[in-house]
Every structure is written in C-alpha cells, then in structure tokens.
Design an enzyme around this catalytic site. Structure first.
Site, PDB file in Angstrom:
ATOM      1  N   HIS A 318       1.952  -0.451   6.577  1.00 57.00           N
ATOM      2  CA  HIS A 318       0.518  -0.761   6.457  1.00 57.00           C
ATOM      3  C   HIS A 318       0.143  -0.980   4.994  1.00 57.00           C
ATOM      4  O   HIS A 318      -0.515  -1.969   4.645  1.00 57.00           O
ATOM      5  CB  HIS A 318      -0.271   0.398   7.057  1.00 57.00           C
ATOM      6  CG  HIS A 318      -1.756   0.334   6.886  1.00 57.00           C
ATOM      7  ND1 HIS A 318      -2.624   0.264   7.947  1.00 57.00           N
ATOM      8  CD2 HIS A 318      -2.553   0.359   5.779  1.00 57.00           C
ATOM      9  CE1 HIS A 318      -3.870   0.234   7.511  1.00 57.00           C
ATOM     10  NE2 HIS A 318      -3.849   0.308   6.190  1.00 57.00           N
ATOM     11  N   GLU A 319       0.558  -0.054   4.132  1.00 54.30           N
ATOM     12  CA  GLU A 319       0.200  -0.158   2.713  1.00 54.30           C
ATOM     13  C   GLU A 319       0.855  -1.360   2.052  1.00 54.30           C
ATOM     14  O   GLU A 319       0.270  -1.981   1.156  1.00 54.30           O
ATOM     15  CB  GLU A 319       0.573   1.131   1.982  1.00 54.30           C
ATOM     16  CG  GLU A 319      -0.237   2.353   2.402  1.00 54.30           C
ATOM     17  CD  GLU A 319      -1.738   2.144   2.274  1.00 54.30           C
ATOM     18  OE1 GLU A 319      -2.188   1.604   1.245  1.00 54.30           O
ATOM     19  OE2 GLU A 319      -2.463   2.508   3.219  1.00 54.30           O
ATOM     20  N   HIS A 322      -1.150  -4.496   1.994  1.00 57.69           N
ATOM     21  CA  HIS A 322      -2.314  -4.509   1.102  1.00 57.69           C
ATOM     22  C   HIS A 322      -1.989  -5.084  -0.279  1.00 57.69           C
ATOM     23  O   HIS A 322      -2.905  -5.278  -1.088  1.00 57.69           O
ATOM     24  CB  HIS A 322      -2.842  -3.089   0.896  1.00 57.69           C
ATOM     25  CG  HIS A 322      -3.646  -2.543   2.035  1.00 57.69           C
ATOM     26  ND1 HIS A 322      -4.506  -3.307   2.770  1.00 57.69           N
ATOM     27  CD2 HIS A 322      -3.734  -1.279   2.541  1.00 57.69           C
ATOM     28  CE1 HIS A 322      -5.091  -2.549   3.692  1.00 57.69           C
ATOM     29  NE2 HIS A 322      -4.638  -1.329   3.579  1.00 57.69           N
ATOM     30  N   ASP A 333      -8.659  -3.725   5.420  1.00 52.52           N
ATOM     31  CA  ASP A 333      -8.875  -2.756   6.494  1.00 52.52           C
ATOM     32  C   ASP A 333     -10.103  -3.189   7.281  1.00 52.52           C
ATOM     33  O   ASP A 333     -11.226  -2.772   6.992  1.00 52.52           O
ATOM     34  CB  ASP A 333      -9.054  -1.343   5.923  1.00 52.52           C
ATOM     35  CG  ASP A 333      -7.767  -0.777   5.359  1.00 52.52           C
ATOM     36  OD1 ASP A 333      -6.716  -0.953   6.001  1.00 52.52           O
ATOM     37  OD2 ASP A 333      -7.799  -0.168   4.273  1.00 52.52           O
TER      38      ASP A 333
END
EC number: 3.4.24.39
Length: 363
Positions: A318-319, A322, A333
């Site tokens: 997920h990170e 970003h 998000d």
C-alpha cells in the site's frame, strides 16, 4: 473466497486461507454537508453538518477531520493540482478507540480549521482553488459501543478561491519538513535506512518486502485473466485499466525486491513524528520516503489469514503505491477497506492505494 499468497516470484511457498465473510457497510450518499471558508491567507475552516435524523460517529482517519497532516482538501492553481507535502498514512482499522471518532447529533455541526500551507507548496502565491471530497467511515452507537464501522458517508464541499500572499505562505513551517538521510547506513532493499532499525524490525521489514514483491507480482500476472476480480475492485476491465494495474504492480514488485537498490527510502522507525495513534505506516510522497510505526510490528501479522485483513506485506505494498518514484502519478487514499474501496468509481479506484493492496491480497 480464498487468500492465495503466491511466493513463486521469489522461489517460496504458497499460503492459502479461507476468507471471513465481509459485513455489509452501505455508502450513504448525502448524510453530511461540508462547507469551506477562508479565515486567513492560507487558513481554511471546514464546517461539517449532519443532515440526517440519526447521530453519527465520524472516523477522523484520512478525512477532513484528521488531526494529522494528511490530505484534507485538494488545492489547484491554473488547473493543476498544487504539490502536496504532507503525509499519506495507513491506519489500523480494527480495535478503533472512541477517541478516533467525532460524534455529531442530528442537524448538528462541528468545525475543523487547518493551514493548507503546512501541507502544500504555496510559495509561488497567487490565486488558488480549494475543495474537498471523499467518504467518511461512520459507526453507530456511542463511546466504546460505537467504534465498529457500519457505513460510509460521501461528501463534496463547495469550492473556494483564495489569493495567496507568497511571502506569508513561505513563512509557514511545513508539517513534515525534509528528512536528512543517513549516509553509510543504507541496505540495498528499497534503500532501508538500517540506522533506524533494530534487528527484529529489520527482519520484519525484509520479510514484508519479500512478501510485497511476491504478492504484487502474482497480482500483476493474474490481472489480465482474472477479469471478474479486476472488475470487482477496479470497476473496469478495459485494456488501459489492465495495463495500468499490471505496470504499477510490477513496479511495486521491482521496488520491493531484494536485488534492487530502489528509488524509495524506508525507515524502520519514525523520523518525522508522523506515528500518531492508529498509524501503521506513512509515506511522504514528495520525498519518496516510507516510515513504519510501532504498531506495524506489534499489531500486524506478516501475512493475513483472511481476505481484506491488514498485514505487514500489504501495508508495505500500500505504502509503495504512494511513492511517485514507484507509481506515477502516485496513488492516494480515496477509499479505505473493502467496502469503501469497492464503492469508488473506475477513475478513483485506479488511483486508490488500498485498492491495489486489497486486489493483491486476493489474487
């Protein structure tokens, strides 16, 4: 549904587990109203009103109510989005404390004020447009009995115009600042700053990167032939959508792998005071920096044993999305968790970090 964590990309094992049933959490289209107003050069006041006839518990995480320097509004200048300099956080979504919620009685309002110069580069000054949109997770009940997410309230604020004084904006201290990287302490695993790691933290992070690479690669391979699942999460099976998904997941796999020096820097512990209550990990997208927080190690399993459960591997994945050096434009998000993420439009889903983590978790 089964969770299949395929580790063949790195020559490892296959882990399979049966998924728990996902509770229904309906998206409420217009329960809340948000009005923005300017109260200073770069100061914004948001007035949030419960338009319904029932009390609402509004989760603050990654919303306009968030007390952390996350993205609360969108800022545009000359039709282009202004550079965001704050943090993109992944929060733990189980065991939520009542302190993480704002309670609003029917027809009641609450105000939240923040300085957008702390999280955006407004040093050029000039005219800008500010607006907010998204969803706020909601819970029913009060106190400890009102912390289970039961729905999501969509909102879209008014647009406001500001004429920013560049000198005043430049004098505002940035919320996250600039991280000074430690020379001579970089491990060639997506540039882990080992000076911030204990041995157990380093072992956990290396394991998470290993699994992140495997999950991302497996999901990239599955996407072209698993169209029903792609449609479930990304709301489109167009060639462009498939190509974007595959390219981005392959990029995450490459960045996560052991053999790359990487374009991101990963910290085992907090270096910028972003590890506030509930934060598992966070990214500074303008600096390509990822930081793990204490509960990343204490509260998350290495790999989930059910679909849509948070773990270290998918939190790292997920990170990764970003970071602009990994995914361009980097993911935001926009929807959190299965119910929220799958309520997004196709255009939103393709830019939502959690959609990639959720898709990789089940592919």
């Amino acid at each position: 549904m089964q969770l299949i964590a395929t580790l063949s990309a790195l020559g490892a094992l296959v882990a399979t587990a049966t998924a728990a049933a996902v509770p229904s959490a309906p998206v409420k289209q217009s329960v809340i109203d948000i009005q923005l107003s300017a109260t200073g050069n770069t100061m914004i006041k948001a007035t949030i009103t419960n338009k319904g006839d029932q009390a609402l518990n509004l989760l603050q995480f990654n919303t306009i109510l968030d007390k952390n320097p996350t993205r609360k509004v969108r800022v545009y200048q000359n039709g282009t989005e202004v550079k965001f300099t704050g943090m993109l956080a992944r929060y733990k979504m189980t065991g939520l404390s009542p302190d993480y919620f704002t309670t609003l009685s029917p027809k009641a309002s609450v105000e939240s004020s923040f300085d957008i110069a702390r999280t955006h580069d407004l040093t050029r000054g000039g005219k800008i447009t500010v607006m907010a949109s998204g969803t706020i997770p909601t819970a029913e009940g009060h106190g400890a009995n009102g912390t289970t997410i039961t729905g999501y309230a969509k909102y879209e604020s008014n647009k406001i115009e500001l004429d920013v004084d560049a000198k005043k904006a430049a004098s505002v201290v940035q919320a996250m600042g600039t991280v000074k990287k430690s020379p001579g302490s970089i491990d060639k695993r997506t540039n882990i700053d080992t000076s911030t790691c204990t041995q157990s933290q380093l072992d956990a992070l290396e394991g998470a990167l290993y699994n992140s690479a495997a999950l991302a690669q497996a999901a990239a391979q599955a996407a072209p032939s698993n169209l029903d699942t792609v449609a479930e999460y990304f709301k489109s099976t167009s060639r462009r959508t498939i190509n974007t998904i595959v390219s981005r997941l392959q990029s995450v796999a490459s960045e996560s792998t052991y053999v790359n020096s990487g374009s991101t820097t990963y910290y085992c512990t907090d270096v910028m005071n972003g590890c506030q209550p509930g934060v598992l990990a966070y990214t500074l997208p303008d600096q390509n920096i990822i930081t793990n927080c204490p509960i990343y190690y204490s509260d998350l399993p290495a790999l989930a044993q059910s679909c849509h459960e948070q773990d270290q591997a998918t939190t790292t994945l997920h990170e990764m999305t970003h970071n602009s050096a990994v995914v361009s434009p980097y993911c935001d998000d926009l929807g959190y968790g299965y119910e929220d993420a799958t309520s997004l439009s196709a255009g939103q889903a393709i830019q939502n970090a959690d959609t990639y983590a959720l898709f990789a978790n089940v592919s």
